[in-house]
Design a protein around this motif. Structure first.
Motif, PDB file in Angstrom:
ATOM      1  N   LYS A  18      38.141 -64.699  27.512  1.00 17.35           N
ATOM      2  CA  LYS A  18      39.092 -65.174  26.498  1.00 17.35           C
ATOM      3  C   LYS A  18      39.851 -66.387  27.032  1.00 17.35           C
ATOM      4  O   LYS A  18      40.532 -66.301  28.056  1.00 17.35           O
ATOM      5  CB  LYS A  18      40.069 -64.063  26.119  1.00 17.35           C
ATOM      6  CG  LYS A  18      39.395 -62.800  25.614  1.00 17.35           C
ATOM      7  CD  LYS A  18      38.688 -63.046  24.301  1.00 17.35           C
ATOM      8  CE  LYS A  18      38.041 -61.788  23.776  1.00 17.35           C
ATOM      9  NZ  LYS A  18      36.715 -62.003  23.257  1.00 17.35           N
ATOM     10  N   THR A  41      36.915 -68.572  20.810  1.00 18.32           N
ATOM     11  CA  THR A  41      36.278 -69.250  21.940  1.00 18.32           C
ATOM     12  C   THR A  41      36.968 -70.553  22.320  1.00 18.32           C
ATOM     13  O   THR A  41      36.481 -71.293  23.164  1.00 18.32           O
ATOM     14  CB  THR A  41      34.792 -69.550  21.639  1.00 18.32           C
ATOM     15  OG1 THR A  41      34.721 -70.398  20.485  1.00 18.32           O
ATOM     16  CG2 THR A  41      34.007 -68.279  21.416  1.00 18.32           C
ATOM     17  N   SER A  42      38.121 -70.846  21.717  1.00 19.33           N
ATOM     18  CA  SER A  42      38.824 -72.099  21.986  1.00 19.33           C
ATOM     19  C   SER A  42      40.328 -71.876  22.049  1.00 19.33           C
ATOM     20  O   SER A  42      40.875 -71.105  21.270  1.00 19.33           O
ATOM     21  CB  SER A  42      38.545 -73.130  20.883  1.00 19.33           C
ATOM     22  OG  SER A  42      37.174 -73.412  20.808  1.00 19.33           O
ATOM     23  N   ASP A  56      37.240 -74.531  25.921  1.00 20.52           N
ATOM     24  CA  ASP A  56      36.215 -74.018  25.016  1.00 20.52           C
ATOM     25  C   ASP A  56      35.210 -73.201  25.807  1.00 20.52           C
ATOM     26  O   ASP A  56      34.777 -73.618  26.891  1.00 20.52           O
ATOM     27  CB  ASP A  56      35.468 -75.169  24.323  1.00 20.52           C
ATOM     28  CG  ASP A  56      36.336 -75.920  23.344  1.00 20.52           C
ATOM     29  OD1 ASP A  56      36.870 -75.289  22.428  1.00 20.52           O
ATOM     30  OD2 ASP A  56      36.476 -77.150  23.499  1.00 20.52           O
ATOM     31  N   VAL A  57      34.814 -72.055  25.263  1.00 19.40           N
ATOM     32  CA  VAL A  57      33.854 -71.162  25.906  1.00 19.40           C
ATOM     33  C   VAL A  57      32.533 -71.227  25.142  1.00 19.40           C
ATOM     34  O   VAL A  57      32.516 -71.095  23.913  1.00 19.40           O
ATOM     35  CB  VAL A  57      34.392 -69.708  25.909  1.00 19.40           C
ATOM     36  CG1 VAL A  57      33.400 -68.763  26.557  1.00 19.40           C
ATOM     37  CG2 VAL A  57      35.743 -69.650  26.612  1.00 19.40           C
ATOM     38  N   TYR A  58      31.456 -71.435  25.884  1.00 18.39           N
ATOM     39  CA  TYR A  58      30.119 -71.497  25.295  1.00 18.39           C
ATOM     40  C   TYR A  58      29.223 -70.455  25.970  1.00 18.39           C
ATOM     41  O   TYR A  58      28.526 -70.762  26.932  1.00 18.39           O
ATOM     42  CB  TYR A  58      29.520 -72.902  25.459  1.00 18.39           C
ATOM     43  CG  TYR A  58      30.276 -73.952  24.689  1.00 18.39           C
ATOM     44  CD1 TYR A  58      30.000 -74.175  23.342  1.00 18.39           C
ATOM     45  CD2 TYR A  58      31.273 -74.704  25.304  1.00 18.39           C
ATOM     46  CE1 TYR A  58      30.708 -75.134  22.627  1.00 18.39           C
ATOM     47  CE2 TYR A  58      31.986 -75.659  24.583  1.00 18.39           C
ATOM     48  CZ  TYR A  58      31.698 -75.865  23.263  1.00 18.39           C
ATOM     49  OH  TYR A  58      32.391 -76.805  22.548  1.00 18.39           O
TER      50      TYR A  58
END
Length: 138
Positions: A18, A41-42, A56-58
């Motif tokens: 998170k 995700t951001s 940002d999570v990818y």
């Protein structure tokens, strides 16, 4: 086959990552304020009077999947022991991003946007990337 299962595990571990709690955990180190979730995700935060940052999570996109802007200047770098890309002029002439590999098919991006200075944005993105890297799944 081991590589496929390893990257699947890495992706799965990033699914639970998170961004806002991570920025909150390093907020005092940088004086981050106005930490706000954009979506799951951001996360956005104010770094200084003239710089904002975003995490940002990818979970399903690796470094090779990074999609630069038309004016972007990309160079390979490392953040801690991880492969990374420094992206100058990521979105605008005064924005910078650091994309940090978590697994072959997963990454986090730390983007910074400054009111006037590309150097200021890149400095903020790099500093936050180092702090975030220590919080990433191994």
């Amino acid at each position: 086959m081991e590589t496929a299962s390893a990257s699947a595990e890495e992706s799965a571990s990033l699914v639970d990552f998170k961004p806002c709690p991570v920025l909150e955990s390093i907020a005092s180190q940088f004086g981050l304020t106005k930490i706000e979730e954009d979506d799951s995700t951001s996360c956005d935060a104010v770094y200084s009077d003239s710089v904002s940052v975003r995490l940002d999570v990818y979970p399903d996109a690796g470094l090779v999947d990074y999609s630069p802007g038309p004016s972007s200047v990309i160079s390979d770098t490392n953040v801690g022991s991880r492969k990374a890309k420094l992206v100058e002029k990521a979105l605008t002439s005064s924005s910078c991003a650091v994309a940090v590999e978590v697994g072959v098919s997963s990454r986090v991006d730390i983007a910074a946007s400054a009111d006037t200075s590309l150097d200021e944005a890149c400095d903020a993105a790099a500093r936050v990337a180092v702090a975030v890297e220590s919080k990433l799944p191994k």
